[in-house]
Write a protein that holds these residues in place. Structure first.
Motif, PDB file in Angstrom:
ATOM      1  N   LYS A 234      -8.956  37.143 -47.123  1.00 34.89           N
ATOM      2  CA  LYS A 234      -9.336  35.732 -47.030  1.00 34.89           C
ATOM      3  C   LYS A 234      -8.120  34.883 -46.672  1.00 34.89           C
ATOM      4  O   LYS A 234      -8.209  33.982 -45.827  1.00 34.89           O
ATOM      5  N   ALA A 235      -6.980  35.168 -47.273  1.00 31.67           N
ATOM      6  CA  ALA A 235      -5.755  34.431 -46.975  1.00 31.67           C
ATOM      7  C   ALA A 235      -5.356  34.628 -45.518  1.00 31.67           C
ATOM      8  O   ALA A 235      -4.924  33.685 -44.844  1.00 31.67           O
ATOM      9  N   GLY A 236      -5.506  35.840 -45.009  1.00 29.31           N
ATOM     10  CA  GLY A 236      -5.198  36.106 -43.605  1.00 29.31           C
ATOM     11  C   GLY A 236      -6.115  35.353 -42.661  1.00 29.31           C
ATOM     12  O   GLY A 236      -5.676  34.813 -41.638  1.00 29.31           O
ATOM     13  N   ILE A 237      -7.382  35.294 -42.997  1.00 33.24           N
ATOM     14  CA  ILE A 237      -8.342  34.558 -42.175  1.00 33.24           C
ATOM     15  C   ILE A 237      -8.003  33.075 -42.170  1.00 33.24           C
ATOM     16  O   ILE A 237      -8.037  32.419 -41.127  1.00 33.24           O
ATOM     17  N   LEU A 238      -7.659  32.536 -43.328  1.00 34.20           N
ATOM     18  CA  LEU A 238      -7.280  31.123 -43.398  1.00 34.20           C
ATOM     19  C   LEU A 238      -6.033  30.840 -42.577  1.00 34.20           C
ATOM     20  O   LEU A 238      -5.943  29.825 -41.886  1.00 34.20           O
ATOM     21  N   ARG A 239      -5.070  31.753 -42.631  1.00 37.41           N
ATOM     22  CA  ARG A 239      -3.843  31.571 -41.855  1.00 37.41           C
ATOM     23  C   ARG A 239      -4.142  31.612 -40.358  1.00 37.41           C
ATOM     24  O   ARG A 239      -3.603  30.832 -39.584  1.00 37.41           O
ATOM     25  N   ASN A 240      -5.001  32.521 -39.945  1.00 31.54           N
ATOM     26  CA  ASN A 240      -5.375  32.594 -38.529  1.00 31.54           C
ATOM     27  C   ASN A 240      -6.093  31.327 -38.084  1.00 31.54           C
ATOM     28  O   ASN A 240      -5.859  30.827 -36.986  1.00 31.54           O
ATOM     29  N   ASN A 241      -6.980  30.812 -38.929  1.00 30.34           N
ATOM     30  CA  ASN A 241      -7.679  29.575 -38.590  1.00 30.34           C
ATOM     31  C   ASN A 241      -6.709  28.411 -38.467  1.00 30.34           C
ATOM     32  O   ASN A 241      -6.880  27.549 -37.610  1.00 30.34           O
ATOM     33  N   ALA A 242      -5.699  28.383 -39.314  1.00 31.55           N
ATOM     34  CA  ALA A 242      -4.693  27.323 -39.227  1.00 31.55           C
ATOM     35  C   ALA A 242      -3.926  27.444 -37.917  1.00 31.55           C
ATOM     36  O   ALA A 242      -3.610  26.440 -37.273  1.00 31.55           O
ATOM     37  N   GLY A 243      -3.658  28.656 -37.495  1.00 28.54           N
ATOM     38  CA  GLY A 243      -2.952  28.862 -36.236  1.00 28.54           C
ATOM     39  C   GLY A 243      -3.776  28.452 -35.036  1.00 28.54           C
ATOM     40  O   GLY A 243      -3.237  27.996 -34.021  1.00 28.54           O
ATOM     41  N   LEU A 244      -5.071  28.587 -35.137  1.00 27.63           N
ATOM     42  CA  LEU A 244      -5.950  28.199 -34.032  1.00 27.63           C
ATOM     43  C   LEU A 244      -6.042  26.690 -33.875  1.00 27.63           C
ATOM     44  O   LEU A 244      -6.450  26.212 -32.818  1.00 27.63           O
ATOM     45  N   GLN A 245      -5.676  25.947 -34.917  1.00 29.81           N
ATOM     46  CA  GLN A 245      -5.730  24.489 -34.847  1.00 29.81           C
ATOM     47  C   GLN A 245      -4.570  23.909 -34.050  1.00 29.81           C
ATOM     48  O   GLN A 245      -4.520  22.730 -33.810  1.00 29.81           O
ATOM     49  N   GLY A 246      -3.642  24.754 -33.650  1.00 30.35           N
ATOM     50  CA  GLY A 246      -2.472  24.293 -32.913  1.00 30.35           C
ATOM     51  C   GLY A 246      -2.819  23.871 -31.499  1.00 30.35           C
ATOM     52  O   GLY A 246      -3.981  23.657 -31.140  1.00 30.35           O
ATOM     53  N   GLU A 247      -1.827  23.777 -30.676  1.00 35.36           N
ATOM     54  CA  GLU A 247      -2.026  23.364 -29.299  1.00 35.36           C
ATOM     55  C   GLU A 247      -2.786  24.453 -28.560  1.00 35.36           C
ATOM     56  O   GLU A 247      -2.319  25.581 -28.449  1.00 35.36           O
ATOM     57  N   PRO A 248      -3.956  24.139 -27.999  1.00 32.68           N
ATOM     58  CA  PRO A 248      -4.774  25.178 -27.397  1.00 32.68           C
ATOM     59  C   PRO A 248      -4.205  25.733 -26.094  1.00 32.68           C
ATOM     60  O   PRO A 248      -4.541  26.827 -25.699  1.00 32.68           O
ATOM     61  N   PHE A 249      -3.354  24.981 -25.419  1.00 32.82           N
ATOM     62  CA  PHE A 249      -2.840  25.437 -24.144  1.00 32.82           C
ATOM     63  C   PHE A 249      -1.336  25.661 -24.186  1.00 32.82           C
ATOM     64  O   PHE A 249      -0.670  25.554 -23.174  1.00 32.82           O
ATOM     65  N   ALA A 250      -0.809  25.979 -25.341  1.00 37.38           N
ATOM     66  CA  ALA A 250       0.619  26.217 -25.461  1.00 37.38           C
ATOM     67  C   ALA A 250       0.967  27.499 -24.715  1.00 37.38           C
ATOM     68  O   ALA A 250       0.266  28.499 -24.790  1.00 37.38           O
ATOM     69  N   LYS A 251       2.047  27.458 -23.982  1.00 34.91           N
ATOM     70  CA  LYS A 251       2.479  28.640 -23.245  1.00 34.91           C
ATOM     71  C   LYS A 251       3.276  29.535 -24.180  1.00 34.91           C
ATOM     72  O   LYS A 251       4.056  29.071 -24.998  1.00 34.91           O
ATOM     73  N   ARG A 252       3.103  30.806 -24.029  1.00 32.79           N
ATOM     74  CA  ARG A 252       3.805  31.764 -24.856  1.00 32.79           C
ATOM     75  C   ARG A 252       4.908  32.434 -24.046  1.00 32.79           C
ATOM     76  O   ARG A 252       4.862  32.483 -22.835  1.00 32.79           O
ATOM     77  N   GLY A 253       5.883  32.964 -24.730  1.00 36.18           N
ATOM     78  CA  GLY A 253       6.925  33.711 -24.073  1.00 36.18           C
ATOM     79  C   GLY A 253       8.106  32.842 -23.687  1.00 36.18           C
ATOM     80  O   GLY A 253       8.263  31.709 -24.129  1.00 36.18           O
ATOM     81  N   ARG A 254       8.935  33.395 -22.848  1.00 35.90           N
ATOM     82  CA  ARG A 254      10.160  32.714 -22.429  1.00 35.90           C
ATOM     83  C   ARG A 254       9.842  31.601 -21.438  1.00 35.90           C
ATOM     84  O   ARG A 254       8.905  31.709 -20.646  1.00 35.90           O
ATOM     85  N   PRO A 255      10.638  30.556 -21.451  1.00 36.47           N
ATOM     86  CA  PRO A 255      10.432  29.494 -20.481  1.00 36.47           C
ATOM     87  C   PRO A 255      10.807  29.978 -19.074  1.00 36.47           C
ATOM     88  O   PRO A 255      11.624  30.897 -18.907  1.00 36.47           O
ATOM     89  N   ALA A 256      10.209  29.371 -18.075  1.00 35.74           N
ATOM     90  CA  ALA A 256      10.477  29.749 -16.700  1.00 35.74           C
ATOM     91  C   ALA A 256      11.897  29.354 -16.308  1.00 35.74           C
ATOM     92  O   ALA A 256      12.407  28.324 -16.740  1.00 35.74           O
ATOM     93  N   LYS A 257      12.518  30.191 -15.501  1.00 35.75           N
ATOM     94  CA  LYS A 257      13.851  29.865 -14.996  1.00 35.75           C
ATOM     95  C   LYS A 257      13.713  28.794 -13.921  1.00 35.75           C
ATOM     96  O   LYS A 257      12.812  28.832 -13.100  1.00 35.75           O
ATOM     97  N   THR A 258      14.637  27.869 -13.914  1.00 33.98           N
ATOM     98  CA  THR A 258      14.578  26.810 -12.916  1.00 33.98           C
ATOM     99  C   THR A 258      15.746  26.888 -11.951  1.00 33.98           C
ATOM    100  O   THR A 258      16.706  27.525 -12.152  1.00 33.98           O
TER     101      THR A 258
END
Length: 64
Positions: free
Chosen positions: A40-64
Motif C-alpha cells: 500500500k505504501a508503494g502504491i501511494l508513493r507511485n501515485n504521488a510520483g504520477l502527480q508530478g509534471e506529466p511531460f518532464a523529460k528524463r535522462g541527460r539534457p541535450a548537448k547544445t
C-alpha cells in the motif's frame, strides 16, 4: 450532465501520506499484514510520483 469531482490531493499531501504509511509498515512485525502495508505504501508513493509534471523529460539534457 454535471459531474462532481473532488479536488485532487496535492503531490505533497500524497508524499506525506505515503511516507507515513511506509513508516507504519516498517514498525510492524514480519508477516502478511506488513507485506500488504508495504504494498500500500508503494502504491501511494507511485501515485504521488504520477502527480508530478506529466511531460518532464528524463535522462541527460541535450548537448547544445
Amino acid at each position: 450532465m454535471s459531474q462532481d469531482k473532488k479536488d485532487p490531493r496535492s503531490r505533497l499531501e500524497l508524499e506525506a501520506e505515503a511516507l507515513a504509511a511506509l513508516e507504519e509498515a516498517r514498525r510492524m512485525p514480519a508477516g502478511p499484514e506488513r507485506t500488504e502495508a508495504m504494498k500500500k505504501a508503494g502504491i501511494l508513493r507511485n501515485n504521488a510520483g504520477l502527480q508530478g509534471e506529466p511531460f518532464a523529460k528524463r535522462g541527460r539534457p541535450a548537448k547544445t
